[in-house]
Design a protein around this motif. Structure first.
Motif, PDB file in Angstrom:
ATOM      1  N   LYS A 114       0.799  -1.228   0.000  1.00  8.41           N
ATOM      2  CA  LYS A 114       0.000   0.000   0.000  1.00  8.41           C
ATOM      3  C   LYS A 114       0.836   1.284   0.000  1.00  8.41           C
ATOM      4  CE  LYS A 114      -0.840  -0.062   4.944  1.00  8.41           C
ATOM      5  NZ  LYS A 114      -1.837  -0.189   5.982  1.00  8.41           N
ATOM      6  N   ASP A 115       2.126   1.194   0.356  1.00  7.78           N
ATOM      7  CA  ASP A 115       2.984   2.384   0.342  1.00  7.78           C
ATOM      8  C   ASP A 115       3.458   2.744  -1.071  1.00  7.78           C
ATOM      9  OD1 ASP A 115       4.854   0.422  -0.202  1.00  7.78           O
ATOM     10  OD2 ASP A 115       6.107   0.834   1.555  1.00  7.78           O
ATOM     11  N   LYS A 117       5.772   1.643  -2.807  1.00  6.09           N
ATOM     12  CA  LYS A 117       7.215   1.532  -3.022  1.00  6.09           C
ATOM     13  C   LYS A 117       7.471   0.272  -3.847  1.00  6.09           C
ATOM     14  CE  LYS A 117      10.636   2.220   0.167  1.00  6.09           C
ATOM     15  NZ  LYS A 117      11.430   1.864   1.366  1.00  6.09           N
TER      16      LYS A 117
END
Length: 143
Positions: A114-115, A117
């Protein structure tokens, strides 16, 4: 001390795996798995450190992670679907974390949690998931 920590982690993983339920690929979204039994080195191209995480898969639905610096990690269960892998780290009562798959070509899987990255997963062909030790593996690779 590190061997004791490693042994305790493996015991916790085995206990957790025996308690996990609902981690099979039997739903309608299931596809051929991205991850199979084996060890995958994971890293972010944005991170310039030499630290890696390894995902050690016992099968397509369970395993554990290991940090390359200290060997510590978490057990996980997972469900692999058409465009993501739904992980539960550290126990079935923990919230689900979804790895959105961006690509899976040859021996390279890319995706993000969810980040957002970007993470790259590369199979470690000479690693055995039954006795893998991230710290020893990195140490031997440097020699």
């Amino acid at each position: 001390m590190q061997k004791i920590v490693k042994a305790l982690i493996l015991i916790a993983i085995l206990v957790e795996i025996s308690l996990l339920t609902g981690c099979t690929n039997l739903d309608n979204e299931s596809v051929a798995a991205y991850f199979h039994r084996g060890v995958y080195k994971s890293y972010s191209p944005e991170n310039k450190s030499s630290q890696f995480y390894f995902y050690v898969f016992y099968d397509e639905n369970s395993g554990h992670t290991e940090d390359s610096k200290n060997g510590i990690g978490l057990p996980f269960s997972c469900v692999q679907t058409v465009d993501n892998v739904k992980f539960k780290f550290a126990g079935s009562e923990e919230p689900e974390e979804i790895l959105k798959i961006k690509s899976a070509k040859k021996n390279l899987i890319t995706g993000s949690f969810k980040d957002n990255k970007l993470l790259i997963f590369i199979p470690v062909s000479d690693a055995n998931p039954d006795n893998f030790d991230a710290v020893e593996y990195i140490k031997n690779r440097r020699n």
